[in-house]
Design an enzyme around this catalytic site. Structure first.
Site, PDB file in Angstrom:
ATOM      1  N   ASP A  82       0.902  -1.140  -0.205  1.00  0.00           N
ATOM      2  CA  ASP A  82      -0.173   0.006   0.118  1.00  0.00           C
ATOM      3  C   ASP A  82       0.740   1.317   0.005  1.00  0.00           C
ATOM      4  OD1 ASP A  82      -2.147   1.530   0.363  1.00  0.00           O
ATOM      5  OD2 ASP A  82      -2.583   1.338   2.409  1.00  0.00           O
ATOM      6  N   ASP A 104       2.271   5.301  -5.306  1.00  0.00           N
ATOM      7  CA  ASP A 104       1.760   6.306  -4.987  1.00  0.00           C
ATOM      8  C   ASP A 104       2.667   7.660  -5.437  1.00  0.00           C
ATOM      9  OD1 ASP A 104       0.480   8.644  -3.767  1.00  0.00           O
ATOM     10  OD2 ASP A 104       0.434   8.142  -1.823  1.00  0.00           O
ATOM     11  N   GLU A 134      -2.637   5.843  -8.477  1.00  0.00           N
ATOM     12  CA  GLU A 134      -3.673   6.978  -7.781  1.00  0.00           C
ATOM     13  C   GLU A 134      -3.584   8.311  -8.556  1.00  0.00           C
ATOM     14  OE1 GLU A 134      -3.444   7.258  -3.399  1.00  0.00           O
ATOM     15  OE2 GLU A 134      -4.191   9.280  -3.280  1.00  0.00           O
ATOM     16  N   HIS A 181      -7.565  10.080   4.363  1.00  0.00           N
ATOM     17  CA  HIS A 181      -7.142   8.991   5.576  1.00  0.00           C
ATOM     18  C   HIS A 181      -7.343   9.375   6.838  1.00  0.00           C
ATOM     19  CE1 HIS A 181      -4.365   8.121   1.697  1.00  0.00           C
ATOM     20  NE2 HIS A 181      -4.833   6.972   1.990  1.00  0.00           N
ATOM     21  N   HIS A 209      -9.454   5.027  -0.692  1.00  0.00           N
ATOM     22  CA  HIS A 209      -8.704   5.076   0.398  1.00  0.00           C
ATOM     23  C   HIS A 209      -9.345   5.886   1.300  1.00  0.00           C
ATOM     24  CE1 HIS A 209      -4.777   3.642  -1.172  1.00  0.00           C
ATOM     25  NE2 HIS A 209      -5.606   3.404  -1.982  1.00  0.00           N
ATOM     26  N   GLY A 210      -9.379   5.604   2.751  1.00  0.00           N
ATOM     27  CA  GLY A 210     -10.001   6.621   3.683  1.00  0.00           C
ATOM     28  C   GLY A 210     -11.240   5.874   4.027  1.00  0.00           C
ATOM     29  N   THR A 212     -12.833   4.638   6.630  1.00  0.00           N
ATOM     30  CA  THR A 212     -13.241   4.736   7.816  1.00  0.00           C
ATOM     31  C   THR A 212     -14.088   6.012   8.128  1.00  0.00           C
ATOM     32  OG1 THR A 212     -11.278   3.564   8.923  1.00  0.00           O
ATOM     33  CG2 THR A 212     -12.602   5.179  10.467  1.00  0.00           C
ATOM     34  N   ASN A 231      -9.713   0.633   1.216  1.00  0.00           N
ATOM     35  CA  ASN A 231      -8.677   0.507   1.966  1.00  0.00           C
ATOM     36  C   ASN A 231      -9.156   0.928   3.407  1.00  0.00           C
ATOM     37  OD1 ASN A 231      -7.209  -0.181  -0.463  1.00  0.00           O
ATOM     38  ND2 ASN A 231      -5.706   1.080   0.335  1.00  0.00           N
TER      39      ASN A 231
HETATM   40 ZN    ZN Z   1      -4.250   5.140   1.391  1.00  0.00          ZN
END
Ligand code: ZN
Length: 391
Positions: A82, A104, A134, A181, A209-210, A212, A231
């Site tokens: 990652d 990235d 990305e 994130h 991504h991110g 949560t 992710n």
């Molecule tokens: Zn990430």
């Protein structure tokens, strides 16, 4: 052999309208929680190792544990680097056993991002390994402190996404449509219209991504617009942290095992909730049927030398181990000398490739060509070389 080709895994998710969790791990507790959740929910899963976390654990040791855990799993597993920061990081990750890598270079301007990504895609493809690119910028770092690393969210533009995928050939694209994130204040506003256009234009698995802090409804909308990999880390770290604070508060004298007691249970519950919510629960057998098994190849050479010069042979082997092990797609290089003095062939090489594709890229690699032409073949006239797929 439940390690599977990650491209096949995510294409299955994309075609069948669900998303696979890419769960970042930072310890054995995470690794065990992720895989036991996947087994319990019969879900395909991605073990994700983020380069930004390498200060917390030894990448090489964590890879050994991840691979061992994946191999004994009965659900399909992929192991992913990652946020790989460089070409060298991607090579190292592949050689240690990652069968998916993320580049990235999203902090670069478009042309720079394309250039770095192209080079990594070229290398990874020759190893059979898919690449996640990305475009746009998801603020923060993998961790609990996104609010301390705010930066500016830069949304992925539809036109740039199309050009980027065409020019780089990435297999999956991480898009920036409003997530960050780490932890967020309140519920983020996501640009679903933009996501829908990107998905219609690209037609490849998209990555968020991110994850949560998003609502159930937001997850459903993401997945119905092409998101096939999510992710997820911060919520797991928070669940573990909360349990550890409670353990410490309940018994002020507890030691390490007392403090971490139960954190796997809390993480597992959260991971299982995600697997149900994202639709990956119950898909394990379908993915095992649809995905290529990820199997190494043993490149075996047995040989004799024309010159009886032990020091020369030892130096050649030593140099071979050093240079060949750095070639993309080479897992390990083992040299051998026959136990029996009268063996038909006195010496051996065992070179393990991550994937069948490496047979060709290894043969053509200038480092290998140089070594073979200058040091090996001149003294190893009598030899047999065969590639074996692990079975
Ligand atoms: Zn990430």
């Amino acid at each position: 052999m439940p390690l599977v080709n990650m491209r096949d895994m995510l294409n299955h998710a994309y075609q069948n309208g669900y998303a696979v969790g890419g769960f970042d791990l930072v310890s054995l507790d995470f690794l065990e929680a992720i895989l036991s959740a996947a087994e319990a929910r019969r879900a395909p899963v991605i073990l994700s190792l983020a380069e930004s976390h390498f200060e917390y654990y030894d990448f090489e040791l964590a890879m050994s544990a991840s691979e061992a855990a994946a191999r004994r799993a009965t659900v399909p597993v992929a192991i992913h680097l990652d946020h790989g920061a460089s070409f060298e990081s991607a090579v190292k990750a592949i050689n240690l056993g990652c069968n998916g890598v993320m580049v990235d270079a999203s902090h670069e301007a478009f042309a720079g991002n394309v250039g770095i990504t192209q080079r990594i895609v070229h290398m990874a493809r020759a190893c059979g390994v898919p690449v996640e690119g990305e475009l746009g910028y998801v603020a923060g770092v993998e961790g609990e402190d996104a609010e301390k690393h705010p930066g500016e969210v830069v949304y992925t533009s539809v036109e740039e996404a199309e050009a980027y995928v065409q020019q780089t050939g990435v297999d999956f694209l991480a898009v920036s449509i409003g997530t960050v994130h780490g932890r967020m204040k309140g519920e983020p506003a996501l640009d679903f219209e933009r996501l829908q256009m990107i998905n219609e234009r690209l037609g490849i698995p998209l990555v968020i991504h991110g994850g949560t802090g998003l609502s159930d409804d937001q997850f459903h909308k993401l997945i119905s617009n092409g998101v096939s990999k999510i992710n997820y880390y911060t919520a797991l770290a928070d669940a573990a942290g909360s349990r550890m604070r409670n353990n410490a508060a309940a018994d002020g004298r507890c030691g390490y095992t007392g403090i971490v007691k139960g954190i796997q249970d809390d993480m597992r519950a959260e991971i299982q909730r995600c697997m149900e919510l994202w639709g990956s629960a119950g898909q394990a057998d379908a993915v095992l049927g649809a995905a290529e098994a990820w199997q190494p190849v043993q490149h075996v050479i047995i040989y004799n030398v024309n010159r009886e010069d032990d020091a020369l042979v030892a130096a050649m082997m030593h140099e071979g181990k050093r240079v060949l092990s750095g070639i993309p797609g080479v897992r390990r290089v083992i040299t051998g000398t026959a136990v029996q003095g009268g063996a038909k062939y006195q010496y051996s090489w065992l070179i393990e490739f991550v994937h069948e594709k490496v047979i060709d890229s290894y043969r053509a690699d200038p480092v290998h060509v140089d070594f073979a032409d200058m040091l090996f073949r001149p003294i190893a006239g009598d030899r047999i070389s065969i590639d074996y797929l692990e079975s």
